[in-house]
Design an enzyme around this catalytic site. Structure first.
Site, PDB file in Angstrom:
ATOM      1  N   TYR A 125       0.847  -1.210   0.000  1.00  0.00           N
ATOM      2  CA  TYR A 125       0.000   0.000   0.000  1.00  0.00           C
ATOM      3  C   TYR A 125       0.882   1.259   0.000  1.00  0.00           C
ATOM      4  O   TYR A 125       0.699   2.171  -0.815  1.00  0.00           O
ATOM      5  CB  TYR A 125      -0.913  -0.016   1.233  1.00  0.00           C
TER       6      TYR A 125
ATOM      7  N   LYS B   9       1.258   4.072  -3.040  1.00  0.00           N
ATOM      8  CA  LYS B   9       0.902   5.489  -2.898  1.00  0.00           C
ATOM      9  C   LYS B   9       2.111   6.384  -3.215  1.00  0.00           C
ATOM     10  O   LYS B   9       1.950   7.493  -3.743  1.00  0.00           O
ATOM     11  CB  LYS B   9       0.359   5.762  -1.491  1.00  0.00           C
TER      12      LYS B   9
HETATM   13  N1  LIG Z   1      -9.774   5.896   4.434  1.00  0.00           N
HETATM   14  C1  LIG Z   1      -8.581   6.382   4.715  1.00  0.00           C
HETATM   15  O1  LIG Z   1      -8.211   6.533   5.872  1.00  0.00           O
HETATM   16  C2  LIG Z   1      -7.658   6.778   3.574  1.00  0.00           C
HETATM   17  C3  LIG Z   1      -6.505   7.522   3.874  1.00  0.00           C
HETATM   18  C4  LIG Z   1      -5.646   7.889   2.834  1.00  0.00           C
HETATM   19  C5  LIG Z   1      -5.937   7.497   1.527  1.00  0.00           C
HETATM   20  N2  LIG Z   1      -7.064   6.753   1.275  1.00  0.00           N
HETATM   21  C6  LIG Z   1      -7.312   6.373  -0.104  1.00  0.00           C
HETATM   22  O2  LIG Z   1      -8.530   6.956  -0.528  1.00  0.00           O
HETATM   23  C7  LIG Z   1      -9.117   6.159  -1.540  1.00  0.00           C
HETATM   24  C8  LIG Z   1     -10.548   5.854  -1.166  1.00  0.00           C
HETATM   25  O3  LIG Z   1     -10.556   5.187   0.079  1.00  0.00           O
HETATM   26  P1  LIG Z   1     -11.869   4.992   0.968  1.00  0.00           P
HETATM   27  O4  LIG Z   1     -11.452   5.013   2.389  1.00  0.00           O
HETATM   28  O5  LIG Z   1     -12.936   5.920   0.505  1.00  0.00           O
HETATM   29  O6  LIG Z   1     -12.195   3.461   0.602  1.00  0.00           O
HETATM   30  P2  LIG Z   1     -13.595   2.680   0.425  1.00  0.00           P
HETATM   31  O7  LIG Z   1     -13.241   1.237   0.608  1.00  0.00           O
HETATM   32  O8  LIG Z   1     -14.668   3.291   1.280  1.00  0.00           O
HETATM   33  O9  LIG Z   1     -13.958   2.969  -1.115  1.00  0.00           O
HETATM   34  C9  LIG Z   1     -13.177   2.467  -2.172  1.00  0.00           C
HETATM   35  C10 LIG Z   1     -14.082   2.226  -3.376  1.00  0.00           C
HETATM   36  O10 LIG Z   1     -13.251   1.724  -4.428  1.00  0.00           O
HETATM   37  C11 LIG Z   1     -13.933   0.657  -5.068  1.00  0.00           C
HETATM   38  N3  LIG Z   1     -12.970  -0.245  -5.706  1.00  0.00           N
HETATM   39  C12 LIG Z   1     -12.112  -1.122  -5.130  1.00  0.00           C
HETATM   40  N4  LIG Z   1     -11.446  -1.813  -6.068  1.00  0.00           N
HETATM   41  C13 LIG Z   1     -11.882  -1.357  -7.273  1.00  0.00           C
HETATM   42  C14 LIG Z   1     -11.586  -1.692  -8.634  1.00  0.00           C
HETATM   43  N5  LIG Z   1     -10.690  -2.659  -8.934  1.00  0.00           N
HETATM   44  N6  LIG Z   1     -12.212  -1.039  -9.613  1.00  0.00           N
HETATM   45  C15 LIG Z   1     -13.134  -0.059  -9.328  1.00  0.00           C
HETATM   46  N7  LIG Z   1     -13.468   0.280  -8.067  1.00  0.00           N
HETATM   47  C16 LIG Z   1     -12.846  -0.362  -7.059  1.00  0.00           C
HETATM   48  C17 LIG Z   1     -14.702  -0.023  -3.945  1.00  0.00           C
HETATM   49  O11 LIG Z   1     -15.765  -0.835  -4.454  1.00  0.00           O
HETATM   50  C18 LIG Z   1     -15.165   1.169  -3.131  1.00  0.00           C
HETATM   51  O12 LIG Z   1     -16.412   1.644  -3.576  1.00  0.00           O
HETATM   52  C19 LIG Z   1      -8.226   4.930  -1.688  1.00  0.00           C
HETATM   53  O13 LIG Z   1      -7.336   5.128  -2.763  1.00  0.00           O
HETATM   54  C20 LIG Z   1      -7.481   4.900  -0.367  1.00  0.00           C
HETATM   55  O14 LIG Z   1      -6.257   4.243  -0.471  1.00  0.00           O
HETATM   56  C21 LIG Z   1      -7.927   6.400   2.272  1.00  0.00           C
END
Ligand SMILES: NC(=O)c1ccc[n+]([C@@H]2O[C@H](COP(=O)([O-])OP(=O)(O)OC[C@H]3O[C@@H](n4cnc5c(N)ncnc54)[C@H](O)[C@@H]3O)[C@@H](O)[C@H]2O)c1
Length: 254
Positions: free
Chosen positions: A153, A157
């Protein structure tokens, strides 16, 4: 504010969390939102809620990503914003000593190769228009290390961040801005579940956040809306941290 009136935005991973909050925010500011998600139920629900369109897409599949942007332009006439946000953080991705090659590759595919594909197929449409804004979701872990590792991960990133910087530079004179959003930990169902199971780990993480809390998805969506709008017209190739101060902290307040 109606900063996206008459504009078309594609949001990958728009069915949940940060993507869903951003779909709501951009739609509330006038955008036509295309939700692209591998989960048809949540993706369609999100699109319906914001009066947008759902296009079932696995962002690791080149043909599906190409079709996503082509269909968007065919149906709605332009591609103004691409929020390349879909990502995963599976439990098998852990310390380098225990993370197998399959878990490593899966995370690289969904988090990094997907962003390569989305940029590759979004940019030509934006070149034709002579404008466009891309926001790629990286993370604060792209700029800091943790002893509680999720090695693939973190590496994915870091890749998103460097790729974004280079694309921002390459296409700056064609009116295309490319920025990396680096959220700190966000209060999403995934994180809540993890911390309900392990309150000690939650407390250990919170101590590093100067603000003493996690972000709400709406706070991240507000930053995406800014970066994607003309308010950010001189911002490109940037790493945009929305992290409650984590990356700036040496010691945090009690
Ligand atoms: N939540 C956190 O704390 C956090 C912090 C920093 C970065 N992020 C990043 O933010 C982004 C969104 O995270 P989130 O927390 O909203 O996650 P989440 O799990 O709530 O949402 C992710 C979405 O991506 C979709 N997805 C997964 N694999 C996929 C694929 N192969 N094709 C199309 N869609 C796909 C899922 O179905 C889901 O709807 C991610 O890139 C994550 O790494 C999250």
């Amino acid at each position: 504010m109606q900063r996206f009136e008459g504009r078309v935005a594609v949001i990958t991973g728009g069915g949940s969390g940060i993507g869903l909050a951003t779909a709501r925010r951009l739609a509330s500011e006038g955008a036509k939102v295309v939700v692209a998600d591998v989960d048809a139920a949540s993706g369609k629900a999100a699109a319906d809620e914001v009066g947008g369109e759902f296009i079932a897409t696995d962002v690791t599949d080149e043909a599906q990503v190409e079709a996503l942007f082509q269909t968007t332009v065919d149906r709605f006439g332009s591609l103004d914003v691409a929020f390349n946000n879909a990502g995963i953080s599976p439990p098998e991705d852990d310390s380098i000593l225990t993370t197998g090659i399959d878990a490593w590759r899966k995370v690289q595919e969904v988090n990094l190769t997907s962003v390569y594909l989305c940029c590759k197929y979004a940019i030509p449409h934006m070149q034709r228009q002579g404008k466009g804004a891309i926001v790629n979701t990286a993370s604060f872990v792209a700029v800091m290390g943790a002893a509680t590792s999720q090695i693939s991960y973190t590496a994915s990133k870091g890749g998103v961040l460097s790729m974004t910087r280079e694309l921002g530079v390459q296409f700056a004179r064609e009116g295309i801005r490319v920025n990396a959003l680096c959220p700190g930990p966000v209060n999403t169902p995934l994180l809540q579940e993890l911390f309900a199971k392990d309150p000690e780990r939650a407390a250990r993480r919170l101590v590093h956040v100067p603000m003493g809390r996690f972000a709400e998805p709406t706070e991240i969506a507000a930053a995406v809306a800014f970066l994607a709008s003309d308010d950010a017209s001189f911002i490109t190739a940037s790493q945009f941290l929305v992290d409650g101060g984590i990356s700036g902290a040496y010691v945090t307040p009690i």
